[in-house]
Design a protein around this motif. Structure first.
Motif, PDB file in Angstrom:
ATOM      1  N   SER A  50     -28.125 -25.240 -11.691  1.00 45.87           N
ATOM      2  CA  SER A  50     -26.978 -25.534 -10.832  1.00 45.87           C
ATOM      3  C   SER A  50     -27.388 -25.646  -9.364  1.00 45.87           C
ATOM      4  N   LEU A  51     -28.174 -24.690  -8.890  1.00 43.48           N
ATOM      5  CA  LEU A  51     -28.636 -24.724  -7.503  1.00 43.48           C
ATOM      6  C   LEU A  51     -29.481 -25.963  -7.243  1.00 43.48           C
ATOM      7  N   SER A  52     -30.374 -26.282  -8.171  1.00 43.88           N
ATOM      8  CA  SER A  52     -31.268 -27.433  -7.989  1.00 43.88           C
ATOM      9  C   SER A  52     -30.484 -28.734  -7.912  1.00 43.88           C
ATOM     10  N   HIS A  53     -29.487 -28.883  -8.777  1.00 45.08           N
ATOM     11  CA  HIS A  53     -28.682 -30.114  -8.762  1.00 45.08           C
ATOM     12  C   HIS A  53     -27.998 -30.286  -7.413  1.00 45.08           C
ATOM     13  N   ARG A  54     -27.455 -29.192  -6.877  1.00 46.31           N
ATOM     14  CA  ARG A  54     -26.774 -29.269  -5.583  1.00 46.31           C
ATOM     15  C   ARG A  54     -27.771 -29.605  -4.469  1.00 46.31           C
ATOM     16  N   LEU A  55     -28.937 -28.974  -4.490  1.00 45.37           N
ATOM     17  CA  LEU A  55     -29.927 -29.223  -3.444  1.00 45.37           C
ATOM     18  C   LEU A  55     -30.488 -30.640  -3.518  1.00 45.37           C
ATOM     19  N   LEU A  56     -30.694 -31.137  -4.718  1.00 42.98           N
ATOM     20  CA  LEU A  56     -31.330 -32.443  -4.889  1.00 42.98           C
ATOM     21  C   LEU A  56     -30.361 -33.605  -4.712  1.00 42.98           C
ATOM     22  N   TRP A  57     -29.084 -33.393  -5.075  1.00 39.52           N
ATOM     23  CA  TRP A  57     -28.154 -34.513  -5.107  1.00 39.52           C
ATOM     24  C   TRP A  57     -26.888 -34.332  -4.249  1.00 39.52           C
ATOM     25  N   GLY A  58     -26.659 -33.137  -3.764  1.00 38.92           N
ATOM     26  CA  GLY A  58     -25.392 -32.853  -3.095  1.00 38.92           C
ATOM     27  C   GLY A  58     -25.298 -33.414  -1.691  1.00 38.92           C
ATOM     28  N   GLU A  59     -24.083 -33.332  -1.159  1.00 41.26           N
ATOM     29  CA  GLU A  59     -23.798 -33.718   0.223  1.00 41.26           C
ATOM     30  C   GLU A  59     -23.200 -32.522   0.950  1.00 41.26           C
ATOM     31  N   PRO A  60     -23.627 -32.256   2.205  1.00 38.05           N
ATOM     32  CA  PRO A  60     -24.655 -33.003   2.938  1.00 38.05           C
ATOM     33  C   PRO A  60     -26.034 -32.777   2.327  1.00 38.05           C
ATOM     34  N   PRO A  61     -26.979 -33.662   2.593  1.00 35.47           N
ATOM     35  CA  PRO A  61     -28.312 -33.504   2.015  1.00 35.47           C
ATOM     36  C   PRO A  61     -28.966 -32.201   2.470  1.00 35.47           C
ATOM     37  N   SER A  62     -29.663 -31.548   1.553  1.00 36.66           N
ATOM     38  CA  SER A  62     -30.350 -30.300   1.883  1.00 36.66           C
ATOM     39  C   SER A  62     -31.759 -30.532   2.414  1.00 36.66           C
ATOM     40  N   GLY A  63     -32.342 -31.691   2.105  1.00 37.00           N
ATOM     41  CA  GLY A  63     -33.729 -31.953   2.435  1.00 37.00           C
ATOM     42  C   GLY A  63     -34.709 -31.525   1.350  1.00 37.00           C
ATOM     43  N   VAL A  64     -34.255 -30.727   0.392  1.00 35.23           N
ATOM     44  CA  VAL A  64     -35.127 -30.259  -0.688  1.00 35.23           C
ATOM     45  C   VAL A  64     -35.351 -31.395  -1.680  1.00 35.23           C
ATOM     46  N   GLU A  65     -36.608 -31.638  -2.015  1.00 32.68           N
ATOM     47  CA  GLU A  65     -36.967 -32.697  -2.957  1.00 32.68           C
ATOM     48  C   GLU A  65     -37.531 -32.158  -4.266  1.00 32.68           C
ATOM     49  N   ARG A  66     -38.050 -30.928  -4.236  1.00 35.74           N
ATOM     50  CA  ARG A  66     -38.610 -30.337  -5.452  1.00 35.74           C
ATOM     51  C   ARG A  66     -38.291 -28.851  -5.491  1.00 35.74           C
ATOM     52  N   VAL A  67     -37.955 -28.375  -6.692  1.00 36.92           N
ATOM     53  CA  VAL A  67     -37.735 -26.943  -6.922  1.00 36.92           C
ATOM     54  C   VAL A  67     -38.746 -26.489  -7.965  1.00 36.92           C
ATOM     55  N   PHE A  68     -39.519 -25.479  -7.632  1.00 36.21           N
ATOM     56  CA  PHE A  68     -40.484 -24.905  -8.566  1.00 36.21           C
ATOM     57  C   PHE A  68     -39.896 -23.615  -9.131  1.00 36.21           C
ATOM     58  N   ALA A  69     -39.742 -23.559 -10.446  1.00 37.08           N
ATOM     59  CA  ALA A  69     -39.195 -22.377 -11.117  1.00 37.08           C
ATOM     60  C   ALA A  69     -40.337 -21.610 -11.771  1.00 37.08           C
ATOM     61  N   PHE A  70     -40.486 -20.342 -11.366  1.00 36.56           N
ATOM     62  CA  PHE A  70     -41.567 -19.487 -11.846  1.00 36.56           C
ATOM     63  C   PHE A  70     -40.994 -18.467 -12.829  1.00 36.56           C
ATOM     64  N   SER A  71     -41.403 -18.534 -14.067  1.00 41.46           N
ATOM     65  CA  SER A  71     -40.924 -17.582 -15.069  1.00 41.46           C
ATOM     66  C   SER A  71     -41.811 -16.348 -15.038  1.00 41.46           C
ATOM     67  N   ILE A  72     -41.223 -15.200 -14.632  1.00 42.66           N
ATOM     68  CA  ILE A  72     -41.972 -13.955 -14.535  1.00 42.66           C
ATOM     69  C   ILE A  72     -41.446 -12.966 -15.570  1.00 42.66           C
ATOM     70  N   PRO A  73     -42.226 -11.938 -15.932  1.00 40.56           N
ATOM     71  CA  PRO A  73     -41.760 -10.962 -16.920  1.00 40.56           C
ATOM     72  C   PRO A  73     -40.447 -10.316 -16.505  1.00 40.56           C
ATOM     73  N   HIS A  74     -39.570 -10.107 -17.483  1.00 38.97           N
ATOM     74  CA  HIS A  74     -38.251  -9.548 -17.218  1.00 38.97           C
ATOM     75  C   HIS A  74     -38.320  -8.027 -17.352  1.00 38.97           C
ATOM     76  N   LYS A  75     -38.717  -7.368 -16.266  1.00 37.88           N
ATOM     77  CA  LYS A  75     -38.819  -5.917 -16.259  1.00 37.88           C
ATOM     78  C   LYS A  75     -38.568  -5.424 -14.850  1.00 37.88           C
ATOM     79  N   ARG A  76     -38.184  -4.142 -14.720  1.00 34.88           N
ATOM     80  CA  ARG A  76     -37.748  -3.624 -13.422  1.00 34.88           C
ATOM     81  C   ARG A  76     -38.848  -3.678 -12.374  1.00 34.88           C
ATOM     82  N   SER A  77     -40.087  -3.410 -12.750  1.00 37.00           N
ATOM     83  CA  SER A  77     -41.157  -3.418 -11.761  1.00 37.00           C
ATOM     84  C   SER A  77     -41.454  -4.828 -11.242  1.00 37.00           C
ATOM     85  N   PHE A  78     -40.997  -5.870 -11.971  1.00 35.79           N
ATOM     86  CA  PHE A  78     -41.135  -7.261 -11.539  1.00 35.79           C
ATOM     87  C   PHE A  78     -39.757  -7.837 -11.234  1.00 35.79           C
TER      88      PHE A  78
END
Length: 416
Positions: free
Chosen positions: A248-276
Motif C-alpha cells: 500500500s505504501l509503495s503504490h502511494r509513493l510510486l503512483w500517488g499525487e503529489p509525487p513523492s520522488g520515490v522510484e524504488r522501494v526495497f523490502a528486506f525480510s528479516i526474522p520475526h522475533k523481538r530482538s530483531f
C-alpha cells in the motif's frame, strides 16, 4: 522553527529532530503490566531523564534544532479552535474507557488541566483510579463495576503510553511528506493520535503530503522505514510490519499525487522475533557507503524491489539475488558498501550488544553518529573504522529496547 519536512536520506546533515522526554508514564509501569506494555524491565525515571536530556543537549551542540512531541501537539491544539476537545474525545475513544461514569470522570480530569502541554503529558502518562472519583455508588454500568475488584479499585483506569519516547515508530518522514503508521500492538496505537493532530493543525506542518494513514487495515512501523536516498526507500518485512502495508505504501509513493520522488522501494525480510524488532535494529546507515549490521541476519535476508510497472498504477516486484552489501550498493548507486558488524566476530558480544541496540545509530552528518555508550565492543570497532562517535549514556534508556535511531524522528536533513 524550520517549517515543513525534508528528509531524503538517513545521513544528510541533521537540522531538525523530534524527541519525547520520558515522563510519568514510566512511573505507571509495574511488573504485572510490563508484557502488555512492551517493556522487559522498569527504567529508573530520573536517570532515564538525565540520559535523555544529555542526548538532547548533544544534538543541540551539533547544531540540531530539538523539538518535543508534547509541545508540538499542544501547539497544534492551541492553533485550531475546537482541536483540544476533538483530541480529548478521540483519545478517550481509543483508551478503552467504556464505563459511563469512568469516562465522564476521565473527561472531567482532562478538562481540569488548563495548560495544553500538561494535558498532552497526562494523556501519555495514563490515568490512575486514585485521581478520579470512582466511589461504588457512582458506578452505573457493568463496565464501571468491572473497574473494581471487591472493594479495591483497579490502579489504572487508562494505561500509560511508555513507548512514546521511541518517536521513530508512529509516523515516518519520507521526503517532504509523512507516513502515518498503524502500530501492531494495541498499546501503541494511541500514539498515532499525537502525530495526526500535529500534521492536521500545527502551523508549521499542517497539510504536508500523507503517504499512508494509520487507519489502514495493515500494520507498519517507522523503525522499519529507512530513507536510503531521494528516490529510494528501504522497508523491513518484520515482526511489526506486514507485506500488505508495504504494498500500500509503495503504490502511494510510486503512483500517488503529489509525487513523492520515490522510484524504488526495497523490502528486506528479516526474522520475526523481538530482538530483531525493526529493520533499524539490524542495520542503519552511518556514512555514504557504510552501514552497521547485526551479523546474524547476513545470509538470511530476502530482498525485494518494488518499482513502477509498465501500466499506470502497476507495481512491478522482483526478488533480488546477491549479498546485502551488493544490494545496498545498487540501491545507493555507489561502487561498494562497507558493512560493520555489531560486536565484530564475537558471537556473545554480537548478541549482547544487538540486544542493547548496538546497530541502532543516528547519523548527524556523514560519518558522525550517535551510539549507546554501553556497546563498547561495537563502538570500538566503529571508531577504528574511522567513524566519529557521539556516545549517549544508556543504562536506563536501553531498557525500553530502542537506541538513538529509535528515539528520534528527523524532520529536516540537508541534501547530500
Amino acid at each position: 522553527m524550520q517549517r515543513g519536512l525534508n528528509v531524503h536520506s538517513e545521513i544528510g546533515r541533521l537540522r531538525t529532530v523530534m524527541l519525547h522526554r520520558p515522563g510519568g508514564e514510566l512511573l505507571n509501569l509495574s511488573p504485572d503490566t510490563l508484557a502488555p506494555l512492551l517493556f522487559d524491565d522498569i527504567p529508573f525515571l530520573q536517570e532515564a531523564q538525565r540520559e535523555h536530556d544529555r542526548f538532547a543537549w548533544m544534538l543541540a551542540d551539533e547544531g540540531v534544532e530539538v523539538l518535543y512531541l508534547d509541545r508540538l501537539v499542544a501547539e497544534a491544539l492551541d492553533a485550531h479552535e475546537g482541536a483540544r476537545a476533538e483530541f480529548c474525545e478521540r483519545w478517550l475513544s481509543e483508551s478503552g474507557v467504556d464505563g459511563r461514569c469512568a469516562r465522564a470522570a476521565v473527561r472531567e480530569k482532562l478538562d481540569s488541566i488548563a495548560d495544553t502541554t500538561a494535558l498532552v503529558d497526562k494523556c501519555i502518562e495514563g490515568v490512575r483510579a486514585d485521581e478520579l472519583d470512582l466511589a461504588p455508588s457512582s458506578l452505573l454500568s457493568l463496565a464501571d463495576l468491572m473497574l473494581t475488584h471487591g472493594n479495591a479499585v483497579s490502579p489504572l483506569v487508562v494505561d500509560p503510553i511508555p513507548n512514546a519516547y521511541f518517536t521513530r515508530d508512529t509516523f515516518s518522514v519520507i521526503g517532504r511528506g509523512v507516513s502515518m503508521n498503524r502500530m501492531l500492538c494495541a498499546t501503541r496505537r494511541r500514539e498515532s493520535i499525537f502525530g495526526d493532530f500535529v500534521f492536521r493543525y500545527h502551523p508549521a506542518y499542517a497539510g504536508v503530503p500523507r503517504w499512508h494513514e494509520s487507519g489502514s487495515a495493515y500494520h507498519i512501523e517507522g523503525g522499519d522505514i529507512l530513507v536510503l536516498g531521494p528516490r529510494v526507500l528501504g522497508v523491513g518485512i518484520s515482526e511489526r510490519t506486514q507485506p500488505a502495508a508495504i504494498d500500500s505504501l509503495s503504490h502511494r509513493l510510486l503512483w500517488g499525487e503529489p509525487p513523492s520522488g520515490v522510484e524504488r522501494v526495497f523490502a528486506f525480510s528479516i526474522p520475526h522475533k523481538r530482538s530483531f524488532m525493526h529493520l533499524d535494529t539490524v542495520f542503519t546507515q552511518v556514512d555514504v557507503d557504510t552501514f552497521t549490521v547485526h551479523p546474524a541476519i547476513l545470509g538470511t535476508l530476502r530482498v525485494f524491489e518494488l518499482a513502477r510497472g509498465a501500466c499506470a498504477g502497476e507495481v512491478r516486484i522482483r526478488q533480488l539475488d546477491g549479498t546485502l552489501d551488493a544490494i545496498l550498493a545498487q540501491a545507493l548507486g555507489v561502487g561498494g558498501v562497507r558493512l560493520i558488524k555489531c560486536g565484530g566476530g564475537d558471537e556473545i558480544a554480537s548478541a549482547r550488544e544487538q540486544w542493547n541496540d548496538g546497530s541502532n545509530t543516528l547519523c548527524v552528518r556523514p560519518g558522525r553518529i550517535f551510539v549507546y555508550q554501553r556497546n563498547s565492543v561495537t563502538n570500538d570497532i566503529l571508531s577504528r573504522a574511522g567513524l566519529e562517535l557521539l556516545e549517549v549514556p544508556s543504562a536506563e534508556l536501553s531498557r525500553g529496547r530502542g537506541g538513538p535511531h529509535c528515539m528520534s524522528m528527523a524532520f529536516w536533513r540537508d541534501e547530500l
